[in-house]
Design a protein around this motif. Sequence first.
Motif, PDB file in Angstrom:
ATOM      1  N   ALA A 146       0.826  -1.216   0.000  1.00  0.00           N
ATOM      2  CA  ALA A 146       0.000   0.000   0.000  1.00  0.00           C
ATOM      3  C   ALA A 146       0.855   1.259   0.000  1.00  0.00           C
ATOM      4  CB  ALA A 146      -0.928  -0.001   1.214  1.00  0.00           C
ATOM      5  N   ARG A 148       3.581   1.802  -1.637  1.00  0.00           N
ATOM      6  CA  ARG A 148       4.217   2.098  -2.925  1.00  0.00           C
ATOM      7  C   ARG A 148       3.533   3.295  -3.600  1.00  0.00           C
ATOM      8  NH1 ARG A 148       7.951  -1.562  -3.914  1.00  0.00           N
ATOM      9  NH2 ARG A 148       7.768  -3.617  -2.929  1.00  0.00           N
ATOM     10  N   GLU A 149       2.238   3.430  -3.387  1.00  0.00           N
ATOM     11  CA  GLU A 149       1.541   4.596  -3.914  1.00  0.00           C
ATOM     12  C   GLU A 149       2.085   5.865  -3.279  1.00  0.00           C
ATOM     13  OE1 GLU A 149      -1.204   6.961  -6.043  1.00  0.00           O
ATOM     14  OE2 GLU A 149      -0.457   4.922  -6.346  1.00  0.00           O
ATOM     15  N   GLU A 152       4.629   7.735  -5.334  1.00  0.00           N
ATOM     16  CA  GLU A 152       4.071   8.621  -6.370  1.00  0.00           C
ATOM     17  C   GLU A 152       3.461   9.872  -5.750  1.00  0.00           C
ATOM     18  OE1 GLU A 152       4.796   8.103  -9.470  1.00  0.00           O
ATOM     19  OE2 GLU A 152       5.873   6.381  -8.649  1.00  0.00           O
ATOM     20  N   VAL A 153       2.891   9.738  -4.563  1.00  0.00           N
ATOM     21  CA  VAL A 153       2.382  10.920  -3.846  1.00  0.00           C
ATOM     22  C   VAL A 153       3.529  11.882  -3.562  1.00  0.00           C
ATOM     23  CG1 VAL A 153       1.284  11.746  -1.732  1.00  0.00           C
ATOM     24  CG2 VAL A 153       0.453   9.648  -2.817  1.00  0.00           C
ATOM     25  N   ASP A 174      -0.006   3.988   6.327  1.00  0.00           N
ATOM     26  CA  ASP A 174      -1.186   3.286   5.824  1.00  0.00           C
ATOM     27  C   ASP A 174      -2.261   3.287   6.905  1.00  0.00           C
ATOM     28  OD1 ASP A 174      -2.775   1.837   4.120  1.00  0.00           O
ATOM     29  OD2 ASP A 174      -1.910  -0.110   4.657  1.00  0.00           O
ATOM     30  N   ARG A 203      -6.709  12.916  -6.380  1.00  0.00           N
ATOM     31  CA  ARG A 203      -6.132  12.059  -7.424  1.00  0.00           C
ATOM     32  C   ARG A 203      -5.599  10.755  -6.844  1.00  0.00           C
ATOM     33  NH1 ARG A 203      -3.522  15.775  -9.443  1.00  0.00           N
ATOM     34  NH2 ARG A 203      -1.422  15.514  -8.604  1.00  0.00           N
ATOM     35  N   HIS A 204      -4.969  10.849  -5.685  1.00  0.00           N
ATOM     36  CA  HIS A 204      -4.400   9.646  -5.061  1.00  0.00           C
ATOM     37  C   HIS A 204      -5.330   9.056  -4.004  1.00  0.00           C
ATOM     38  CE1 HIS A 204      -0.412   9.964  -6.926  1.00  0.00           C
ATOM     39  NE2 HIS A 204      -0.491  11.267  -6.753  1.00  0.00           N
ATOM     40  N   ARG A 205      -6.499   9.660  -3.842  1.00  0.00           N
ATOM     41  CA  ARG A 205      -7.494   9.179  -2.884  1.00  0.00           C
ATOM     42  C   ARG A 205      -6.886   9.028  -1.488  1.00  0.00           C
ATOM     43  NH1 ARG A 205     -12.095   8.216  -5.034  1.00  0.00           N
ATOM     44  NH2 ARG A 205     -12.850   6.967  -3.278  1.00  0.00           N
TER      45      ARG A 205
END
Length: 406
Positions: A146, A148-149, A152-153, A174, A203-205
């Motif tokens: 989880a 890994r997103e 990008e954030v 997380d 965008r990334h919720r």
Amino acid sequence: MEYRINRLGHQGDGIADGPVYAPLTLPGEVVTGRLEGERLQDIRIVTPSEDRVKPPCRHFKSCGGCQVMHASDDFVAAWKTDVIRRALEAQGIAAPMRPILTSPEQSRRRAGFAARRTKSGALVGFHGRASDTIVEIPDCRLIAPALREGIEVARDAALCGGSRKAVLSVLVSDSLEGLDVAVTGGKPLDQALLTELAALTERHRLARLTWDGEGIAMRAAPTIAVGAARISPPPGAFLQATEHGQASLISAMREALSGASSVVDLFAGCGTFSLPLAQSAEVHAVESEAAMLQALDLGWRHASGVKKVTTEVRDLFRNPILPEDLKGFDGVVIDPPRAGAEAQCQKLALAQIPRIGFVSCNPVTFARDAKVLIDGGYDMLWVQAVDQFRWSTHVELAASFRLSHM
């Protein structure tokens, strides 16, 4: 010149006679290299240790996130346990050591990424070994999937609110509702940046985004499960690094406090131990950060099947709880920061509360504080090492103390 590595230091470097410090080496190995001061550079392994393994992560040599991934799991477990044992021996203490509990790979639910804007985009990762260089870690074996997103954030945060000179610190946790992100070191907020950050949140919720301590957006209050309760920690608040580690420490404290009906939780944080222990005992939680206690109290009020939990804002370093104020409690759980809690332990030794469960992230200060309790009439029943920070030099522990005359 050849050097024989005698032991591993607390920072994970091999140590030869001199002393000479040789990173990424193991005891028993014979190595060569270029000596700069006390540190060996350009190391070549002449005779490898039987405990040397191929690091499972391709980023290991350049990334500074792990220090002992080149050693076998059995070696690391024995070494970390021995770090605790030697700290206790230095205080003249011997205690039964339970087998270490190590969190699995890819289980870290919180990570602090470094991010910086570049000419062509943004660079995100961990700092390199003994340097300020940012190393990208797309295949990191530590962080939970989880998170890994979160990479990008952090990249998007650097693009819209970072600079090419300063490094952003992006703490990603997380939660049950999504990622909880706290950024520090960014550009000052203005309307344009606020708009971009709100869009980034959607965008990334993300569950929540905080920028240099100021709340930007919250799609849902981020919560984590603690015992029968859910808590929503304030941004950047301390959390146990893995669910496995949290569960291991809670289990140890439940055992240490077994039979207690009234417990005081010192350095309680957001209630990691208060709330699970409240399933069988009334708990008084003491912590210096009011926001953490507010999260604890809210979690308790919405939980079912728990006994009464009260809270108290108090700086236990400057104002430890006195023995006369500890009367009526038959159990203590104490989880101080790395500096330990010598002054508070002196008061606990005088209070003679029957059971003490101790959690520590620093074996040296723990051993010092344990000696205070033992000299005050307590027996240390056992010590449980817990390795939440796999492949690092960091080690945590839990211990159980009982009054000698019980």
